[in-house]
Write a protein that holds these residues in place. Structure first.
Motif, PDB file in Angstrom:
ATOM      1  N   GLN A  55      51.701  32.558  34.238  1.00 52.87           N
ATOM      2  CA  GLN A  55      51.062  33.552  35.097  1.00 52.87           C
ATOM      3  C   GLN A  55      52.093  34.119  36.065  1.00 52.87           C
ATOM      4  O   GLN A  55      53.036  33.418  36.472  1.00 52.87           O
ATOM      5  CB  GLN A  55      49.926  32.864  35.871  1.00 52.87           C
ATOM      6  CG  GLN A  55      49.002  33.734  36.666  1.00 52.87           C
ATOM      7  CD  GLN A  55      47.856  32.903  37.239  1.00 52.87           C
ATOM      8  OE1 GLN A  55      48.016  31.720  37.541  1.00 52.87           O
ATOM      9  NE2 GLN A  55      46.695  33.509  37.385  1.00 52.87           N
ATOM     10  N   ALA A  56      51.933  35.368  36.437  1.00 52.98           N
ATOM     11  CA  ALA A  56      52.800  35.973  37.448  1.00 52.98           C
ATOM     12  C   ALA A  56      51.983  36.938  38.287  1.00 52.98           C
ATOM     13  O   ALA A  56      51.250  37.770  37.748  1.00 52.98           O
ATOM     14  CB  ALA A  56      53.985  36.691  36.802  1.00 52.98           C
ATOM     15  N   TRP A  57      52.097  36.773  39.584  1.00 51.38           N
ATOM     16  CA  TRP A  57      51.488  37.694  40.541  1.00 51.38           C
ATOM     17  C   TRP A  57      52.604  38.362  41.336  1.00 51.38           C
ATOM     18  O   TRP A  57      53.700  37.793  41.510  1.00 51.38           O
ATOM     19  CB  TRP A  57      50.578  36.959  41.517  1.00 51.38           C
ATOM     20  CG  TRP A  57      49.246  36.550  40.983  1.00 51.38           C
ATOM     21  CD1 TRP A  57      48.841  36.520  39.682  1.00 51.38           C
ATOM     22  CD2 TRP A  57      48.131  36.080  41.760  1.00 51.38           C
ATOM     23  NE1 TRP A  57      47.547  36.068  39.590  1.00 51.38           N
ATOM     24  CE2 TRP A  57      47.084  35.787  40.852  1.00 51.38           C
ATOM     25  CE3 TRP A  57      47.920  35.867  43.117  1.00 51.38           C
ATOM     26  CZ2 TRP A  57      45.839  35.301  41.263  1.00 51.38           C
ATOM     27  CZ3 TRP A  57      46.692  35.389  43.542  1.00 51.38           C
ATOM     28  CH2 TRP A  57      45.659  35.112  42.622  1.00 51.38           C
ATOM     29  N   LYS A  58      52.310  39.546  41.827  1.00 47.80           N
ATOM     30  CA  LYS A  58      53.194  40.179  42.798  1.00 47.80           C
ATOM     31  C   LYS A  58      52.338  40.566  43.999  1.00 47.80           C
ATOM     32  O   LYS A  58      51.373  41.327  43.888  1.00 47.80           O
ATOM     33  CB  LYS A  58      53.896  41.397  42.205  1.00 47.80           C
ATOM     34  CG  LYS A  58      54.994  41.935  43.117  1.00 47.80           C
ATOM     35  CD  LYS A  58      55.764  43.073  42.470  1.00 47.80           C
ATOM     36  CE  LYS A  58      56.792  42.564  41.479  1.00 47.80           C
ATOM     37  NZ  LYS A  58      57.680  43.660  41.020  1.00 47.80           N
ATOM     38  N   PRO A  73      41.079  35.771  33.549  1.00 48.03           N
ATOM     39  CA  PRO A  73      41.948  34.609  33.798  1.00 48.03           C
ATOM     40  C   PRO A  73      43.198  34.949  34.601  1.00 48.03           C
ATOM     41  O   PRO A  73      43.687  34.103  35.362  1.00 48.03           O
ATOM     42  CB  PRO A  73      42.289  34.127  32.388  1.00 48.03           C
ATOM     43  CG  PRO A  73      41.103  34.505  31.568  1.00 48.03           C
ATOM     44  CD  PRO A  73      40.667  35.844  32.123  1.00 48.03           C
ATOM     45  N   ALA A  74      43.734  36.161  34.462  1.00 51.20           N
ATOM     46  CA  ALA A  74      44.921  36.537  35.231  1.00 51.20           C
ATOM     47  C   ALA A  74      44.661  36.506  36.730  1.00 51.20           C
ATOM     48  O   ALA A  74      45.585  36.339  37.532  1.00 51.20           O
ATOM     49  CB  ALA A  74      45.399  37.932  34.822  1.00 51.20           C
ATOM     50  N   GLN A  75      43.398  36.659  37.126  1.00 47.97           N
ATOM     51  CA  GLN A  75      43.032  36.705  38.540  1.00 47.97           C
ATOM     52  C   GLN A  75      42.745  35.325  39.120  1.00 47.97           C
ATOM     53  O   GLN A  75      42.404  35.221  40.301  1.00 47.97           O
ATOM     54  CB  GLN A  75      41.796  37.591  38.721  1.00 47.97           C
ATOM     55  CG  GLN A  75      42.009  39.050  38.358  1.00 47.97           C
ATOM     56  CD  GLN A  75      40.718  39.831  38.349  1.00 47.97           C
ATOM     57  OE1 GLN A  75      40.039  39.919  37.326  1.00 47.97           O
ATOM     58  NE2 GLN A  75      40.353  40.386  39.489  1.00 47.97           N
ATOM     59  N   LEU A  92      47.956  43.806  45.154  1.00 45.96           N
ATOM     60  CA  LEU A  92      47.937  42.587  44.367  1.00 45.96           C
ATOM     61  C   LEU A  92      48.031  42.950  42.890  1.00 45.96           C
ATOM     62  O   LEU A  92      47.175  43.649  42.360  1.00 45.96           O
ATOM     63  CB  LEU A  92      46.651  41.801  44.642  1.00 45.96           C
ATOM     64  CG  LEU A  92      46.443  40.465  43.931  1.00 45.96           C
ATOM     65  CD1 LEU A  92      47.567  39.499  44.245  1.00 45.96           C
ATOM     66  CD2 LEU A  92      45.097  39.869  44.338  1.00 45.96           C
ATOM     67  N   GLN A  93      49.107  42.494  42.240  1.00 46.55           N
ATOM     68  CA  GLN A  93      49.292  42.693  40.802  1.00 46.55           C
ATOM     69  C   GLN A  93      49.252  41.329  40.127  1.00 46.55           C
ATOM     70  O   GLN A  93      49.862  40.368  40.615  1.00 46.55           O
ATOM     71  CB  GLN A  93      50.630  43.369  40.521  1.00 46.55           C
ATOM     72  CG  GLN A  93      50.796  44.741  41.157  1.00 46.55           C
ATOM     73  CD  GLN A  93      52.249  45.167  41.159  1.00 46.55           C
ATOM     74  OE1 GLN A  93      52.925  45.111  42.181  1.00 46.55           O
ATOM     75  NE2 GLN A  93      52.764  45.590  40.011  1.00 46.55           N
ATOM     76  N   MET A  94      48.591  41.243  38.981  1.00 48.64           N
ATOM     77  CA  MET A  94      48.359  39.946  38.350  1.00 48.64           C
ATOM     78  C   MET A  94      48.499  40.060  36.834  1.00 48.64           C
ATOM     79  O   MET A  94      47.945  40.974  36.224  1.00 48.64           O
ATOM     80  CB  MET A  94      46.956  39.429  38.694  1.00 48.64           C
ATOM     81  CG  MET A  94      46.723  39.220  40.178  1.00 48.64           C
ATOM     82  SD  MET A  94      44.959  39.171  40.627  1.00 48.64           S
ATOM     83  CE  MET A  94      44.537  40.915  40.483  1.00 48.64           C
TER      84      MET A  94
END
Length: 460
Positions: A365-368, A110-112, A308-310
């Motif tokens: 959710q947080a992405w970098k 789900p994080a992706q 890509l960090q998730m």
């Protein structure tokens, strides 16, 4: 003569070394990106989501409504998928089903997965959401179930297609501006033209337009994702439409043949496009938003390194006090409208001895991107205070999307919660939540969840 031969050999060697070095650079792994889209216009007369005053299902379409998917793969092979949708909001049931199927088929967690809703009020009612607003009979409920199951499968299929289309790409980012959003809590709609002319509109607001551009190996634009914090409520007719956001996507794809344009709502729950209610205005706002995106694309943009960090967590938001049995009885016996249906449904649950939920599982959710671009996504209809807070805490370059992964209610800040009104209180009945408002710690619970994710990203 010897000097000339030596110089020629040196130049040849330098040229070969330069070509070899260039080949090494070109061979370094980078981003891959893939895009896909699909029409999701209902072919049956479903009820339209968003306005409580509607009295009949849709009568047809002004233009098609869409889902659009962007798949990303970084240099290490990590993947993330981003979906935009011409829907009022993707409910938890559809989000959960999509995540489960993508995990089983593609190994995505789900994080992706980011599922964005444009919040158009000219899209269909979906399974498990907004049932109290409309007089839905068994036939309509069956049609909603059928369409929602089809939509779930179509979302999965479109994301699969985007991943199948992965190709070498470069990503770049920038931020533009447009200003048709108006704080609807602070500016009566009839006063807006005069206040705007006198530069007296009251905030808070957020007029930024974050832009993520995707180019292929030939440096051709193949995708662009953009965010704006404004309710997608210019139109109120009985025709399917993506509203201003749909017109912006349509126009960008016309201007950039072969590219896919994806819109994501910012924290615009208390922001309206004003004036509104005409097709001409919806097209005009779409053009202004597309122009803002194109202005960013026309300038040098910041390259995004291929990392890509998730992260994602589901944090419980506590509901405020539940309505009393006496209050529910009074509502259930009142005129037939959404408050009567809400009261009657909850009363039935209470009298059957069922415990009403006191918390809601809220997705954060947080992405970098590239090691430096923070992108926060929040479920629900998020008011503008959140983007202003998170920019102050994490930097003005931070991106914040609302209406992502599950739209279950308005998400007021503490200020808006205390002020009350539609965003702070009465909208909970519209969404069917078993309370008049969230508990007073709603903002701090959301902020604490965001902070946990940001710290996990920064610790990598």
């Amino acid at each position: 003569m010897k000097t000339g031969r030596w110089l020629a050999r040196f130049c040849c060697s330098f040229l070969l070394l330069s070509l070899f070095a260039g080949a090494l650079v070109a061979a370094e792994p980078g981003w891959k990106a893939g895009l896909a889209k699909a029409v999701i216009t209902p072919d049956k007369p479903l009820w339209m989501a968003g306005y409580g005053g509607r009295t009949a299902p849709a009568e047809g379409k002004h233009h098609d409504i869409w889902i659009r998917a962007l798949a990303l793969e970084d240099a290490a092979g990590k993947r993330g998928v981003i979906l935009s949708s011409d829907t009022l909001g993707i409910p938890r049931g559809i989000y959960t089903a999509v995540c489960e199927q993508l995990q089983a088929k593609l190994g995505l967690s789900p994080a992706q997965i980011m599922l964005h809703a444009s919040h158009t009020h000219c899209g269909p009612v979906l399974k498990g959401a907004l049932y109290d607003i409309y007089p839905l009979d068994d036939k309509q409920l069956s049609l909603i179930d059928e369409y929602s199951d089809w939509l779930t499968a179509e979302i999965v299929k479109t994301i699969e297609q985007a991943i199948a289309n992965l190709q070498p790409a470069t990503l770049s980012r920038g931020v533009g501006q447009t200003d048709f959003a108006v704080n609807r809590r602070r500016n009566p709609e009839g006063d807006v033209p005069k206040r705007r002319a006198e530069n007296q509109l009251l905030g808070p607001d957020d007029h930024s337009v974050p832009v993520l551009a995707v180019h292929n190996a030939k440096k051709e634009l193949i995708g662009v994702f953009f965010i704006y914090a404004c309710h997608n409520t210019t139109l109120g007719f009985q025709l399917w439409s993506g509203d201003y956001a749909g017109f912006a996507e349509e126009l960008l794809e016309e201007r950039h043949p072969g590219a896919t344009a994806l819109f994501g709502m910012g924290c615009g729950a208390d922001q309206n496009p004003i004036p509104r209610r005409t097709l001409e205005l919806a097209k005009e706002y779409g053009k202004r938003l597309a122009d803002a995106v194109d202005a960013v694309l026309a300038q040098p943009m910041t390259p995004v390194a291929p990392t890509l960090q998730m992260e994602l967590e589901v944090t419980p938001l506590v509901l405020g006090p539940m309505p009393t049995r006496e209050e529910l009885k009074k509502l259930a016996g009142g005129p037939v409208n959404y408050t009567q249906r809400w009261g009657a449904r909850l009363l039935k649950e209470v009298e059957a001895g069922h415990a009403l939920p006191r918390e809601y599982p809220y997705p954060i959710q947080a992405w970098k991107l590239g090691g430096d671009q923070l992108w926060i996504t929040l479920g629900g209809e998020v008011v503008v205070d959140y983007v202003l807070r998170f920019k102050a805490e994490y930097g003005q370059d931070a991106w914040v999307s609302g209406y992502t992964n599950d739209v279950m209610a308005y998400i007021p800040s503490y200020r808006v919660l205390l002020e009350g009104g539609y965003e702070g209180q009465s909208s909970m009945m519209v969404y069917g939540q078993p309370a008049h408002r969230w508990a007073e710690d709603v903002e701090e619970r959301v902020a604490a969840g965001v902070d946990r994710l940001v710290k996990r990203l920064n610790a990598r």
